[in-house]
Design a protein around this motif. Structure first.
Motif, mmCIF file in Angstrom:
data_model
loop_
_atom_site.group_PDB
_atom_site.id
_atom_site.type_symbol
_atom_site.label_atom_id
_atom_site.label_comp_id
_atom_site.label_asym_id
_atom_site.label_seq_id
_atom_site.Cartn_x
_atom_site.Cartn_y
_atom_site.Cartn_z
ATOM 1 N N TYR A 228 -1.122 30.030 15.640
ATOM 2 C CA TYR A 228 -0.458 28.742 15.464
ATOM 3 C C TYR A 228 -0.261 28.441 13.972
ATOM 4 C CZ TYR A 228 0.178 23.696 15.083
ATOM 5 O OH TYR A 228 0.649 22.464 14.736
ATOM 6 N N LEU A 229 -1.353 28.646 13.195
ATOM 7 C CA LEU A 229 -1.281 28.397 11.746
ATOM 8 C C LEU A 229 -0.255 29.312 11.063
ATOM 9 C CD1 LEU A 229 -5.040 27.939 10.852
ATOM 10 C CD2 LEU A 229 -3.259 26.242 10.506
ATOM 11 N N LEU A 230 -0.243 30.587 11.487
ATOM 12 C CA LEU A 230 0.691 31.565 10.908
ATOM 13 C C LEU A 230 2.130 31.140 11.152
ATOM 14 C CD1 LEU A 230 0.481 34.280 9.378
ATOM 15 C CD2 LEU A 230 0.818 35.437 11.550
ATOM 16 N N GLN A 231 2.415 30.724 12.412
ATOM 17 C CA GLN A 231 3.770 30.266 12.761
ATOM 18 C C GLN A 231 4.156 29.019 11.972
ATOM 19 O OE1 GLN A 231 3.751 29.835 17.017
ATOM 20 N NE2 GLN A 231 3.946 32.029 17.375
ATOM 21 N N SER A 232 3.205 28.088 11.868
ATOM 22 C CA SER A 232 3.476 26.832 11.135
ATOM 23 C C SER A 232 3.762 27.124 9.665
ATOM 24 C CB SER A 232 2.284 25.880 11.226
ATOM 25 O OG SER A 232 1.965 25.647 12.561
ATOM 26 N N LEU A 233 2.963 28.047 9.067
ATOM 27 C CA LEU A 233 3.153 28.384 7.651
ATOM 28 C C LEU A 233 4.501 29.072 7.440
ATOM 29 C CD1 LEU A 233 1.775 28.307 4.866
ATOM 30 C CD2 LEU A 233 0.872 30.578 5.335
ATOM 31 N N GLU A 234 4.849 29.998 8.349
ATOM 32 C CA GLU A 234 6.140 30.696 8.253
ATOM 33 C C GLU A 234 7.295 29.696 8.338
ATOM 34 O OE1 GLU A 234 6.104 33.773 11.188
ATOM 35 O OE2 GLU A 234 4.937 35.151 9.936
ATOM 36 N N LYS A 235 7.149 28.712 9.269
ATOM 37 C CA LYS A 235 8.181 27.690 9.448
ATOM 38 C C LYS A 235 8.304 26.828 8.190
ATOM 39 C CE LYS A 235 10.010 24.656 12.985
ATOM 40 N NZ LYS A 235 9.755 23.897 14.206
#
Length: 1710
Positions: A1207-1214
């Motif tokens: 979740y954190l990885l996706q949020s950071l990428e976004k």
């Protein structure tokens, strides 16, 4: 002058020096037929020629010869220029009045006797008129001297420089210019934004300082006049001239020649002035005069001056009657005038100036100005004075001759009548006083000492090659006897070999052996892995280049020629197998059709639905389906659906309330569908379809077309439709199609497939190419960029691959980038199961080779292919070559390596294909190549007649060649194709109100009435259909009663009449008719109307006062909004290429920053920290799990942790994701895996990170200083469509496959020429993707755009084809080849067939003599023996052939033992050499192989540097002495060669001025013993130009260092550039020393590229490439020496090995 003003002058001077230190040294005319328009500063031209060492003061004819030789040289290279003389520039000469006279004569001569434009109306460079002129004429550069005769003139030049830069005009220096057959090289100082700002800011100060300088110069002038003429002012002098002239008109009413007029008026005016001067002196009239009196107590009397004027009149009488052939034999008096006479002569020169500057007084009188160039001959005057003062007094009394005596008496009588204040003496005797005008010197006459000239004669040689090439001229040449000391003392290398245990005769490995090779142990898994990676990437790279599928080839053996013919004839009977094959094919087609129908049925609903919602996006989907569909019946069905959707949309659009302007894109879509149905699927149309089409045409308002297709029965319905004209497009069908559908018009394409081509249906001209290959013929192919000419080369490869595993195809490309690209394409296109040890594709460049000699398709650069062709032991491989493909063959006329292309074309025995998009004289090239093929036909037939045993060709290669030879055709075809697939439209970019705007540039706006009258419309100036309509409308608008208006109206034009489908060819015929009509306007007296048309078509151009490149990001953004990306932006400065890409990236980053929420960065930081913690926690969990301590609780924690991590990885990428409008990258174009694969390849490259960062924004740059991997990243991602913005230099113009939608020219440059413009603009419009290409001009002056569009591409002209090293390589080939007959034939072909000598018998003779001279040199240096066999260090010389003459000097140093003396080790153990030895070695090598000059002025100023020394020291003393000895020997031999070759001169041309063609011929004076005595030097002036002889130059002067080329007879076609000398110092045109740049030694000491950029004034990429070359040279020498020496411990070998390693290590750290 005030202190603050002098301070400001220093600031200006410093600014100019700063720019000069970074000046580019480049060719001014880059392959132009017509160059840029530029300016030459007349005063700079004057002082450059006056400072010429061979010119003696007062010899005006020699001076004019120098001026005309220079100007003719510039014109012959395509120069288009005007010469400007500023009025204020006169002030600089008031101290030297003789130059004032010369300047005035030069201006008059150029205006009256030549066609050159000369501007004298501008007072100074700061005047408003001058500024307006620069704005209107837009010169690209101004050629100027960097230093004047004095400081004041230098300051004046500096003002010109500063003002030119402010007006965006570049500066080219006279200093350091060099010239060859095709080009002129010079220092080029570019105008920059900083300079423009400096002028703007300091304009007021510049004006004040200039005014102050001119006031100071005016004071100097008045003082100079007062000293000589007392109270007489400038204007009084002009009145005196006026009186003298009006009196002369009465005396000579019939008019006269300028030389007579000038003589009598100047003498009479001078005598009167001198009379006044003496009177004033006696009276002591003023203080100023009394000061002069004190200095000149022994003042010359009036009688003395009368005598001097008589001598002058006699000298003019000689000029009038003695031809140049006799004057050139004048003896030269070295004595100077006495000091008293020098002062008086100033007065005479002032009088001459006043007469010449008031020549307009002679307007109503017949004055012949032809001989303005020969008004005075001071050396001749001294010669006459010497005779009367010395020889005549001693009793030598020689008759002058009747004609000359009568002339003299006539002149002196006229002088006596013009002098009215006092009586002048009678004409005879000439001398009445005893004063000696010449100083007494021990040896007053210059000797033409013939003894100093070397012995004339050739060393006899017995060699077949020499006899065959030069046999016809050998009998006329002098040869030395075998006992002559020169022959007996020939250099022997044996002594040297014995001394140091060297084997200098041992054959060396060649460049091929030494090139870095991608090879290793085939059993080593690491090597195999790297090999697989390489091939995988090559295929990936190739895939990005090609749209065709890869194919596997099997060997089928050669097919006889008759098979080709047989296949064309129809067969009478089909075999059973063939019937089955045909039926199977039929069945497969039916199945394919069924599948496509099913596919359409599945997609049709969604596409129709899309079209209902949004017609444009629906149409895109429909067209995508049509592209992939192959079935004609399905295509027709799809087109029908599309047409119905368009009709419905059109009706709805027109019915919509409040609709004022119609959206014609719907109508265009409808007509596209109609075109497709009627042209491509007409046989499938039913009556219902025709009815539908007719209905659509009616709705568009095209009733006649509808009736012609489907006549309607219902007249009432027709009337109803006509009333409903709200549906009509409002214009006729022809106009509608041309104006709105131009680029959609159907191209003429053949529909019958060719069995030889699977992927597409070739055009007729492409089939001709396939026939050429099938018939083993050669061809020159000229077709536009992207027209598909390269297909023939791949067909050729395929054919050779299928025939056998033996045959080889060589593909020669001009650049390494293109080599890599073609290699990747071949690897991707073809696969073949090769025998062990063989490979399909190989590469050979100077840095790298891979499978070069064991492949079937070799891709290489010209220099490397030449190495293989000239290598004696590679000839068996050469015999396997079946075809050679030359891509971009116009490089034959290029700047670097052009002669190599010539050598290759004449050495190959097999057929070839020569491809180019830009040659203007292909017929001449084809004729030349056909003559070469005729030679090979004759050679082959001769060799076939001889028994095989005599030709030692028994290898398999030879056998294969013989088999192939039998099938080879010797025909060379010319295949021309001029039609581009896509139209190109041009746009002008300008900046208005802070925004970039585009104006359409009609190609006709580039033309002028004069151009059309002289040349007609340029052959490649094409109009798009809408541009044709625009031209027609403008013609109608300008000439209301134009008789042809009706016939050329689109609706009435015969090709368009009642045509529903107008094709591209019809539009082209309409365009030709309009051009023809417009040309008739010009030729039949309607020029004014034609001029108005061109004016109306010209765009409204707004010049921006600021720096245009600041708007570069706005330009890119605007193109993105207009959907004009992908685009290539061409710039010509490496730094600016990178800067613009960076600026575009920064613009996007800033845009993203502005859009980003305020807390986004903080959130990203928090998330990154959390992510780090979660990652640690996950790793902990993993470690515990591995120990086996699992529990359900721990499992839950682990799952939760992983979920949170994701979740954190996706949020950071976004959060960090680049928004779509903040990048130009098309993310869908390439998958992430492939993208990372491309990025990984550059991770260790110098610019890798920068390129990656730019690429993520869809931006890239491309220039010559990048590594291959860096360039490939940009090429691949651009072709894939990921990168959509690329800034680039001209490297992309040479064949690199990077098509795009738009091309932008964003910087003006000398390199942006007619050739590069066509190459670069040809990239616009991707075939199969864009039907229209756009070309944008950004920051390019309007006149330059016009020139680019209308200029022809250059004609290919031959270079000087021979060099000493080449001749040695040919001798090596002829004497050591595997097949001696073949080797000799190749060598002869190179010697006989240069493009320079094609159809030029005089040039052939000159080349034969140069060949003989080279052999003499090589024999004397010990590189070949008298039988022509290589000896001594011949191998080492040929190894370093890139660096002639440095290679020859290096070997001479080696033989003299200088390197053994220098290379002394510090210890006896493992030998190491001190840093001092290493640095001295680099110093010697830098003087030989790193020669790059710096402008002389910088050396004189000696600025401060930080890391580098910058100026290279001279060679160590012993090397310097050895070099001088070598140079003197070579110069002697070359001078002796020039004496022999001088017999080829065309003496008629030698006796005329080269530009004005004024002849100085005539019958020699045989009746004058005095003339015979004065002009008695019959010996020693054979090879020197007769004009140069007038200054006392002899053949012996050819021995002095750095003799300028104009000293030698110019019609022999050879000069000192062809002599293998290496002068340690080069002097510029003003005789100043030009230092060498110490970049190589500086780098060796500090190892910093940045240091070279800061101090040495080099671009980083350029410095990198130069250092790389230097490193390769050291390595080449090191390897060669190791191979030649058997002593393992030889000091020289070890020293060079140590240096090579050391330099390599420093270089790798960069």
């Amino acid at each position: 002058m005030e202190k603050k003003y002098t301070g400001f002058l220093k600031v200006m001077s410093h600014l100019i020096l700063e720019t000069m230190s970074r000046a580019d040294y480049s060719s001014l005319f880059n392959d132009f037929v017509e160059s840029e328009f530029f300016l030459i500063d007349g005063d700079s031209l004057l002082i450059t020629c006056v400072c010429e060492r061979s010119l003696k003061p007062g010899q005006s004819l020699h001076f004019f010869y120098l001026v005309e030789r220079y100007l003719l040289d510039v014109i012959s290279k395509g120069g288009q220029f005007a010469i400007v003389f500023f009025k204020d520039a006169e002030y600089a000469y008031f101290d030297v009045p003789k130059l004032l006279t010369l300047r005035t004569a030069l201006i008059l001569h150029l205006q009256k006797n030549t066609t050159i434009e000369v501007w004298t109306k501008f007072s100074n460079c700061l005047s408003e008129e001058w500024n307006i002129f620069l704005g209107q004429s837009c010169p690209y550069f101004l050629i100027l001297a960097d230093e004047g005769l004095n400081d004041l003139q230098t300051h004046l030049f500096n003002f010109v420089v500063i003002q030119a830069w402010a007006a965006k005009v570049n500066i080219v220096l006279f200093s350091g210019q060099t010239s060859d057959i095709l080009r002129l090289y010079a220092y080029f100082m570019q105008s920059s934004h900083g300079m423009q700002m400096f002028f703007k800011k300091e304009k007021r100060m510049i004006m004040i300082v200039y005014k102050s300088l001119i006031q100071q110069l005016e004071k100097y002038r008045d003082m100079a006049l007062a000293r000589l003429f007392g109270d007489l002012k400038f204007n009084d002098m002009e009145e005196k001239v006026c009186e003298t002239v009006s009196l002369l008109k009465q005396l000579w009413p019939e008019g006269s020649d300028i030389r007579r007029v000038f003589c009598v008026t100047s003498c009479s005016l001078f005598l009167e002035m001198y009379h006044c001067y003496l009177e004033n002196r006696e009276k002591g009239a003023s203080e100023e005069m009394s000061k002069v009196q004190q200095k000149t107590d022994n003042c010359l009397t009036l009688k003395d001056m009368e005598d001097f004027c008589k001598l002058h009149c006699l000298s003019v009488a000689l000029l009038l009657h003695v031809p140049l052939s006799q004057r050139a034999r004048s003896r030269f008096i070295t004595s100077n005038w006495i000091q008293d006479l020098k002062t008086v002569l100033k007065m005479k020169k002032w009088c001459e100036y006043f007469i010449l500057s008031n020549l307009d007084m002679f307007e109503s009188w017949s004055l012949n100005l032809l001989h303005l160039s020969d008004l005075s001959d001071e050396p001749l005057l001294r010669n006459i004075a010497f005779y009367y003062e010395n020889e005549n007094k001693k009793g030598l009394d020689l008759n002058v001759g009747d004609a000359i005596m009568n002339e003299y008496v006539h002149l002196w009588d006229t002088v006596s009548k013009l002098v009215r204040k006092f009586d002048v003496g009678k004409s005879i005797p000439l001398r009445t006083t005893k004063v000696h005008f010449l100083e007494k010197t021990p040896s007053p006459i210059k000797e033409s000492s013939q003894e100093m000239m070397p012995n004339l004669g050739f060393i006899p040689m017995s060699c077949n090659l020499v006899d065959e090439f030069t046999g016809d001229i050998l009998k006329d040449l002098p040869f030395l006897r075998s006992d002559d000391p020169i022959v007996t003392s020939l250099v022997k290398h044996k002594e040297f070999d014995e001394l140091v245990h060297w084997h200098s005769h041992r054959p060396l490995s060649d460049d091929y052996d030494r090139t870095k090779v991608n090879s290793g142990d085939r059993r080593d898994p690491r090597f195999l892995k790297s090999l697989q990676t390489y091939h995988r990437f090559q295929r990936f790279y190739g895939e990005s280049l090609e749209s065709v599928t890869s194919k596997t080839i099997t060997t089928q053996g050669p097919k006889p020629k008759k098979d080709c013919i047989k296949s064309k004839s129809t067969k009478a009977h089909e075999t059973k197998a063939e019937i089955i094959k045909r039926e199977n094919k039929k069945r497969l087609i039916a199945e394919e059709e069924q599948k496509e129908e099913q596919k359409w049925n599945a997609l049709s609903f969604s596409i129709e639905e899309e079209m209902r919602k949004n017609l444009d996006s629906g149409m895109k989907k429909l067209e995508e389906f049509l592209k992939s569909c192959k079935s004609c019946s399905v295509k027709a069905q799809v087109e029908r659906v599309g047409l119905q959707a368009c009709l419905k949309a059109w009706k709805e659009h027109c019915q919509a309330e409040g609709e004022t302007t119609k959206d014609l894109s719907i109508a265009v879509n409808m007509m596209k569908r109609i075109h497709s149905l009627l042209d491509k699927h007409s046989e499938l149309l039913q009556e219902a379809d025709q009815k539908l089409i007719a209905r659509c045409l009616k709705y568009l308002g095209f009733y006649e077309l509808a009736d012609s297709l489907y006549p309607t029965q219902d007249a009432a319905d027709d009337i109803k439709m006509k009333k409903k004209n709200k549906y009509s497009v409002g214009i006729g069908p022809a106009r509608f199609q041309l104006q709105y559908m131009g680029h959609y018009l159907i191209r003429e394409e053949r529909k019958d497939p060719d069995p030889r081509v699977q992927d597409f249906i070739p055009d007729t001209w492409q089939r001709e190419l396939l026939d050429v290959v099938d018939n083993y013929e050669s061809a020159v192919i000229v077709a536009p960029t992207s027209s598909g000419k390269t297909y023939a080369s791949y067909y050729c490869m395929e054919k050779v691959l299928k025939e056998s595993d033996e045959g080889v195809v060589v593909y020669v490309a001009p650049t390494k980038a293109l080599v890599n690209q073609v290699a990747a394409t071949v690897e991707y296109r073809y696969a073949k199961n090769m025998p062990a040890g063989q490979s399909l594709c190989g590469v050979f460049t100077r840095e790298y080779r891979h499978d070069a000699l064991n492949c079937q398709v070799l891709i290489t650069v010209p220099a490397c292919f030449e190495i293989l062709l000239l290598a004696p032991h590679r000839q068996n491989w050469v015999k396997r070559i079946r075809y050679v493909i030359f891509d971009e063959v116009h490089c034959l006329g290029g700047e670097i390596g052009a002669e190599i292309w010539e050598h290759l074309l004449v050495m190959i025995r097999c057929p070839f294909l020569a491809l180019s998009a830009t040659i203007s004289n292909p017929q001449h090239l084809t004729e030349w190549l056909q003559s070469v093929k005729r030679y090979w036909k004759q050679v082959d037939s001769t060799m076939e007649e001889r028994p095989v045993s005599k030709r030692n060709g028994t290898s398999r290669g030879s056998y294969y060649k013989d088999r192939a030879q039998a099938r080879q055709s010797y025909k060379v075809r010319l295949v021309l194709y001029g039609e581009r697939y896509n139209d190109l439209e041009k746009y002008l970019c300008s900046v208005r109100q802070g925004d970039v705007c585009f104006d359409h540039f009609h190609p006709c706006a580039a033309l002028t009435i004069d151009h059309i009258e002289k040349y007609g419309f340029p052959s490649d100036l094409a109009l798009s259909p809408r541009e044709s309509i625009q031209l027609y409308d403008t013609m109608c608008q300008v000439w209301k009663s134009w008789p042809q208006a009706q016939n050329l109206c689109p609706e009435n034009f015969t090709q368009f009449k009642n045509k529903i489908v107008i094709k591209k060819l019809d539009a082209r015929k309409y365009e030709e008719s309009l051009k023809e009509e417009f040309t008739n306007w010009v030729k039949n007296g309607n020029e004014e109307e034609a001029r108005m048309v061109l004016k109306k078509l010209s765009p409204d151009y707004h010049e921006h006062s600021g720096r245009m490149l600041d708007f570069f990001p706005c330009l890119v953004e605007k193109l993105r909004k207009m959907e004009k990306l992908p685009a290539l932006f061409f710039l010509f400065n490496l730094d600016i290429v990178e800067e613009c890409a960076e600026n575009a990236c920064k613009f996007l980053e800033k845009k993203q920053e502005e859009k980003r929420p305020p807390k986004a960065d903080k959130e990203a930081h928090i998330m990154a920290n959390k992510l780090r913690k979660v990652k640690k926690s996950l790793e902990k969990q993993k470690a515990i799990d591995e120990k086996g301590q699992k529990s359900s609780r721990r499992l839950d924690e682990s799952v939760m942790c992983e979920t949170e991590h994701n979740y954190l990885l996706q949020s950071l990428e976004k959060n960090l994701e680049i928004p779509k409008d903040c990048t130009y990258a098309n993310q869908k174009a390439i998958d992430d895996q492939s993208l990372q694969r491309v990025f990984r390849r550059v991770q260790f490259e110098q610019k890798g990170e920068t390129l990656k960062r730019l690429a993520e924004r869809g931006i890239g740059y491309h220039h010559r200083a990048m590594s291959a991997k860096e360039k490939q990243l940009v090429e691949i991602l651009f072709r894939k469509g990921f990168i959509r913005v690329v800034t680039a230099t001209g490297t992309l113009a040479l064949g690199i496959n990077m098509p795009c939608k738009s091309v932008v020219f964003a910087q003006n440059s000398v390199y942006l020429d007619a050739l590069n413009y066509r190459q670069m603009s040809g990239r616009a419009g991707r075939r199969g993707q864009d039907l229209l290409g756009d070309v944008y001009f950004f920051d390019i002056p309007l006149p330059k755009i016009g020139k680019l569009i209308k200029s022809k591409v250059p004609e290919l002209r031959g270079q000087f084809p021979l060099s000493i090293s080449l001749i040695l390589r040919l001798m090596l080939l002829a004497s050591k080849a595997d097949d001696l007959e073949d080797g000799k034939a190749k060598a002869l072909s190179v010697l006989k067939h240069s493009l320079l000598s094609f159809k030029q018998p005089r040039a052939i003779d000159m080349l034969k003599l140069y060949f003989l001279y080279s052999l003499q040199f090589l024999v004397k240096e010990g590189h070949i023996d008298q039988e022509g066999n290589p000896t001594g260090f011949a191998g080492l010389v040929t190894h370093l052939h890139y660096h002639e003459p440095s290679n020859l000097v290096f070997v001479s140093f080696l033989v003299k033992g200088l390197f053994h003396k220098l290379c002394q080790p510090t210890s006896e153990g493992p030998k190491r050499f001190s840093e001092d030895v290493m640095e001295k070695l680099v110093l010697v090598l830098a003087n030989l192989f790193g020669r790059r000059y710096i402008p002389a002025k910088i050396y004189e100023v000696n600025p401060k540097f930080y890391q580098s020394k910058v100026f290279l020291d001279d060679l160590p003393e012993d090397f310097s002495h050895a070099l001088l000895e070598y140079n003197m020997q070579v110069t002697e031999d070359f001078a002796s060669f020039l004496l022999m070759v001088s017999r080829l001169a065309d003496m008629k041309q030698e006796y005329q001025l080269s530009l004005s063609k004024i002849e100085f011929t005539g019958k020699e004076c045989e009746d004058s013993p005095l003339v015979s005595h004065l002009m008695n030097c019959k010996e020693g002036r054979v090879a020197v130009s007769p004009f140069v002889c007038l200054s006392g130059n002899f053949d012996v002067d050819l021995l002095s260092p750095g003799v300028p080329n104009h000293v030698i007879l110019h019609t022999i076609g050879i000069n000192h550039a062809q002599a293998p000398v290496l002068w340690p110092h080069q002097l510029d045109s003003q005789g100043r020393k030009m230092p060498l740049n110490a970049y190589a030694l500086d780098f060796y000491k500090h190892g910093s590229l940045i240091g070279l950029v800061q101090d040495n004034g080099m671009h980083q990429g350029e410095a990198y490439n130069l250092l790389k070359d230097f490193k390769l040279t050291i390595k080449s020498i090191s390897v060669s020496l190791r191979e030649l020496c058997e002593n393992e411990e030889d000091n020289v070998v070890l020293a060079f090995e140590q240096l090579s390693t050391s330099f390599q290590e420093k270089f790798e750290l960069v």
